[in-house]
Write an enzyme that holds these catalytic residues in place. Structure first.
Site, mmCIF file in Angstrom:
data_model
loop_
_atom_site.group_PDB
_atom_site.id
_atom_site.type_symbol
_atom_site.label_atom_id
_atom_site.label_comp_id
_atom_site.label_asym_id
_atom_site.label_seq_id
_atom_site.Cartn_x
_atom_site.Cartn_y
_atom_site.Cartn_z
ATOM 1 C CG ASP A 7 26.842 75.121 35.483
ATOM 2 O OD1 ASP A 7 27.135 74.018 35.131
ATOM 3 O OD2 ASP A 7 25.889 75.557 35.014
ATOM 4 C CD GLU A 174 29.102 72.129 28.607
ATOM 5 O OE1 GLU A 174 28.934 72.750 27.598
ATOM 6 O OE2 GLU A 174 28.484 71.277 29.528
#
Length: 481
Positions: A7, A174
């Site tokens: 991420d 997401e």
């Protein structure tokens, strides 16, 4: 960004790019890296270098770094004590820190994760986040809501931008990262299964003329999927250099998968005449990666542990660096007190020198280990008159071999990894001139079970026993093959 950096988020401040990434249940929390060119990164610190924020206990995910008016902000996800996954924010006057935490902003019942700040077409500040409905077998709306300019409180009502509706997205969307280009806002987002050997992650894009919608998903989604070198790309941030557009995201190297973890990958894209982003064929091909550049050699000089060492966030060890030695206090629980280091390839050798092994107090062992998490470990340790090889799997310990402890003031211990998940251990009582295998036949131990679903394996050191006991290490090396 070789190593376990899921991420990843990046922003440019002055002439320097600053990045951070998920640290999950490893401390220190949220690495801070800087670069002049987006490819050579230096680890300079952490958002929370010592302790978690008071309100959170574990799962430190998806930090998003941004800067405005000379102040740096990091929105992040963490598990709220006795509560849900929630979005918090910290700020600093300098991107290197120190950071001040401002607490949680939103934590819905199903969890709130993956926050991203963006100003709308009227220059009003919003944060965008995902409601973690997939954790409860529900859809995963992407929400937007106004936030005050101090970034300390949400205001007004939230608005849904879009949710998982297309087959390739599976049970979730997401990690939305929004950028404005031309007449549109573009949301780069991840869909499907993020993690592990059977991951299905990919990257899609949607666009809208106004931040609050309506949003249109690109008919050619997903725009970035696996290739021969990298698999399961997802969750990144758009950035620019020299008028070129890039997405810094994570992906698994197809050779190492979950054993190294989700690594930071920079993929270039272009804009089509119709105004959609497109990744040219092979955009995320394997980099020209010099594995030797990631070799580690630490002789514990100075008075502080270097920033690249990590520890289990809920079992932070007590340690001191002094006179060229690491003094690691033992812990009696789990696999003991552990300090770990990123691994970078499938094949590597880690070595340490344990001083005065025979002087360890009764009931204390110390040595070298392959570390998945505190309950999943394979270790070669000295103590109580023995050299022992053992593994911990889901908290259950199993002995794998032992020999009498040699009469030596310094004992070298070695871990050799092959294929990411096969581990061999050996020891030397003569400063590495000769090595003895344990077990004696040199059999590899299968460590496929080691990595948790969202993390890679670390190589490192441990000490297990009463908290009053201390193990002394003289050095640590990690050499990649």
């Amino acid at each position: 960004m070789p190593g376990d950096f899921p991420d990843p988020s990046v922003t440019k401040i002055g002439d320097t790019y600053w990045a951070t990434a998920t640290s999950s249940n490893w401390g220190p929390i949220f690495p801070l890296l800087k670069s002049k060119n987006l490819t050579d990164w230096e680890l300079v610190g952490h958002v929370f270098p010592n302790q978690p924020p008071d309100w959170a206990d574990y799962y430190f995910w998806a930090p998003e770094i941004s800067e405005e008016n000379g102040k740096t902000y990091v929105f992040y996800t963490a598990h709220k004590k006795n509560g849900p996954l929630s979005v918090g924010v910290a700020s600093a006057d300098n991107p290197a820190g120190p950071y001040r935490d401002h607490g949680p902003l939103v934590g819905q019942e199903d969890g709130s994760i993956d926050a991203f700040p963006i100003r709308d077409e009227n220059n009003q500040l919003y944060i965008v986040w995902k409601e973690d409905g997939n954790s409860q077998n529900r859809p995963t709306p992407i929400w937007a809501q106004r936030i005050n300019d101090d970034r300390t409180a949400l205001t007004g009502e939230k608005t849904e931008l879009f949710r998982n509706t297309i087959p390739w997205e599976g049970n979730l969307v997401e990690g939305a990262s929004i950028v404005r280009h031309g007449d549109y806002f573009y949301a780069f987002y991840a869909g499907n299964g993020c993690c592990g050997h059977n991951c299905t992650y990919g990257i899609g894009v949607a666009r809208s003329r106004k931040l609050l919608g309506p949003w249109e998903k690109y008919e050619k989604n997903p725009i970035l999927t696996k290739n021969g070198s990298w698999t399961c790309p997802g969750h990144g941030t758009v950035t620019q250099r020299d008028n070129r557009w890039f997405l810094l995201h994570h992906a698994y190297d197809t050779r190492s998968f979950e054993f190294v973890g989700r690594q930071g990958v920079l993929s270039e894209f272009v804009w089509t005449p119709a105004g959609w982003p497109e990744f040219p064929q092979g955009a995320n091909a394997a980099p020209a990666f010099n594995v030797a550049s990631q070799n580690v050699s630490d002789d514990f000089k100075g008075t502080n542990l270097v920033a690249s060492w990590q520890w289990p966030i809920e079992q932070k060890p007590t340690f001191t660096v002094r006179d060229g030695k690491l003094l690691l206090s033992a812990r009696p629980d789990h696999s003991g007190a552990a300090l770990g280091h990123h691994t970078y390839t499938t094949d590597y050798t880690a070595t340490t020198t344990l001083l005065q092994p025979a002087a360890l107090p009764t009931g204390t062992v110390a040595g070298i280990a392959a570390l998945g998490d505190p309950d999943n470990t394979i270790a070669l340790t000295a103590g109580d008159g023995k050299l022992r090889l053992w593994q911990l799997e889901k908290g259950k310990q199993q002995a794998l071999g032992e020999v009498a402890l040699p009469n030596s003031k310094a004992l070298m211990l070695r871990l050799q990894a092959q294929g990411g998940n096969q581990y061999r251990f050996s020891w030397s009582a003569d400063a590495g001139k000769t090595w003895q295998n344990l077990p004696a036949n040199g059999q590899a131990i299968n460590g496929t079970y080691l990595p948790p679903w969202d993390r890679g394996v670390r190589a490192g050191l441990l000490a297990r026993g009463p908290a009053t006991a201390t193990a002394t290490f003289d050095d640590f090396t990690l050499n990649n093959q």
